[in-house]
Scaffold this active site. Sequence first.
Site, mmCIF file in Angstrom:
data_model
loop_
_atom_site.group_PDB
_atom_site.id
_atom_site.type_symbol
_atom_site.label_atom_id
_atom_site.label_comp_id
_atom_site.label_asym_id
_atom_site.label_seq_id
_atom_site.Cartn_x
_atom_site.Cartn_y
_atom_site.Cartn_z
ATOM 1 C CD GLU A 178 -3.256 0.746 1.922
ATOM 2 O OE1 GLU A 178 -3.912 1.695 2.366
ATOM 3 O OE2 GLU A 178 -3.592 -0.439 2.090
ATOM 4 C CG ASP A 227 -3.019 -1.073 5.283
ATOM 5 O OD1 ASP A 227 -1.840 -1.487 5.286
ATOM 6 O OD2 ASP A 227 -3.326 0.103 5.524
ATOM 7 C CE1 TYR A 230 -3.213 -1.404 8.665
ATOM 8 C CE2 TYR A 230 -5.191 -1.967 9.905
ATOM 9 C CZ TYR A 230 -4.594 -1.393 8.800
ATOM 10 O OH TYR A 230 -5.366 -0.802 7.836
#
Length: 736
Positions: free
Chosen positions: A8, A104, A309
């Site tokens: 990403e 993600d 994350y």
Amino acid sequence: MKSLVIAEKPSVARDIARVLKCSKNINGAIEGGQYVVTWGLGHLVTLADPEDYDKKYKEWKMEHLPMVPETFKLEVIKQTGKQYQAVKAQLHRKDIDQVIIATDAGREGELVARLILKKAGNDKPIKRLWISSVTDKAIREGFQNLKDGREYDSLYDAAMCRAEADWLVGINATRALTCKYNAQLSCGRVQTPTLAMIAKREAQIKAFKPESYYGIQGRGAGLSLTWQDKKSGSPRSFDKKKIEGILAEMKGEKAVVVEVKRTPKRKQAPLLYDLTELQRDANKRFDYSAKETLNIMQRLYENHKVLTYPRTDSRHLSADIVPTLTERLKACAVGPYKQLAGRLANQLSTSSGDKKWFFVDNSKVSDHHAIIPTEQFVQLDHMTIDERRIYDLVVRRFLAVLYPPYEYEQTSLLISMGGEQLRAQGNVVKNQGWKAAYGDENGDDWEDEGEESVKLITLPEVKEGDILPPITLSLTEGKTKPPAPFNEATLLSAMEHPAAYMESDDKAMAKTLGETGGLGTVATRADIIEKLFSSFLLEKRGKDIFLTSKAKQLLELVPEDLKKPELTADWEMKLSGIAKGSLKRGVFMKEIRGYSEELIHEIKAGEGSFRHDNLTNTKCPECGKRMLLVKGKNSEMLVCQDRECGHRETISRTSNARCPVCHKKMELRGKGDGQIFVCRCGHKEKLTAFQERRKKEGAGVSKRDVNRYLSKQEKEAKEPINNAFAAMLKGVRIEE
């Protein structure tokens, strides 16, 4: 043959490339023996603007609405078009035989990659990397367990439905309102209910009428006693005469101990952080906005790789993470955490491993587990002060859940006096437990919202039947308080749990709102709040958030449906069904197209009007029309009332410069050499005088030097990273 890996962002791509032993830098990618790793910059492709379907849509006209494309077109985002071309070139190489999506692991991450692949015309098989942290270990394990991309087709369908539905409702309703009332008005299924919640709170505060209440306080024999009504147990009454009568009856009477109750109590540590809980704590403690906290977290995740994350809505861990806890503790056993983490690591390494942890629950983890430290070695001296603060919050919460419960003994005394009862309560600590993770602090500030903190009071030793020395009684008086205005922390809570603001009593919808995270997602709430400020719909007074006149008028003009959290609940229920494969995408989109047409019809039929009540006598230097005075989040601006012109200029902004008298932040007003700092305490100082004073005080390193250092770590955060919602509405100019 080689596999093309699409990450990403560049920082994640570099980490993956290093683990996969890719070291050859080529245009927009890094190549190795088996893999080519490339990247997006957030979204590289988005839904096309209205004018891409028909040139007539360049002009905003009511007769063109609603715009309902049969098939949605995609367009490459201009500012990152170069990187898209680089990804496309790699995708069509003859030696590439499969694509690995490494964006993600979530609905929006899936959309980022799938839109690139669709626009580029990919026909190669897809694999999916699904990981929660970007440590070397997590990447290696993820590549050993790649999933078939087809398993995520339903998630992609749900993501596309969300994007297309927001386009249809948001763009159509925004254009209709703007054309109808000739003012820059925007609305959407998340931002409008958020404004409605703030409006409801402001109405409650305005309508609130304080009432006096009364009670009785007793002091003596080392006790602080509170009167309690024998029937209700309430310590207060709104009837002053009643309390005065009770007080008169009690005076001079003996105080007899009728009950001594000792109860052992245990309090578990608060659960681990999800993003929203972390944003709330950071706002309460450090006054960081939700957006600031997310940006700091992103750096700790991507650049330092010391936290997992950030965009998670879970406060639990899955069982597969438990074997890694010891390694994570060893990694963060540095500086102030050395003893705490080291002790826990030793205990875990010698334990049997079958312990049941209260924060481990597979059923409460969806895409990502709670935010915790990674197994990456930590270098605290490489972090900025902001990064240290956020890291400290996460690490101490991680340590706290691994400690035993906080234990204390609660002692309750019931005293009888003239037929009335008085109560005293005390608490004595038996085991500090998880509060030890917070060092010198007692841990009360870290309780979850709604949890009562435990006040430590030691009561004298007494037994039932004892007659106490004379007790001095006094009448106490207080006033009921209105609900507090929203600040960023409490607004985040309301957005996460908006069921209290629903007009219907539909329990299924309330449950869905709770399960799907309320209004917006953990990833988008910060952007939504920022957008409301930049659209001049919200303003700040101190820490409190209030609606502007523009927002109040907008809520009068917007269709009722768009103000209700129920709309989001309904959408999320259906999007969840699409992601699980139980609802067809076509059925949902047919319903949304019909709903968009109904909205436009309702706006066209509206009879309201919009009036600028913030017009100034200052004329726009571009078009000559009178300008509007608007308050941003940290500034005051003059904005041209003509949305086609769009001229704006800042007249004052809150700076980081501190007043030499009261040490509060000062406002910087004016332009050029005439700029002056002004403080609320009355202190004024020219910018040139301030700079001279700072030099004499030996400010040491200049701000430019500091910024130069910080920009190295924040470079990617400051590069244009595309947001799907922002890109979709990039044609809508909101200056007012």
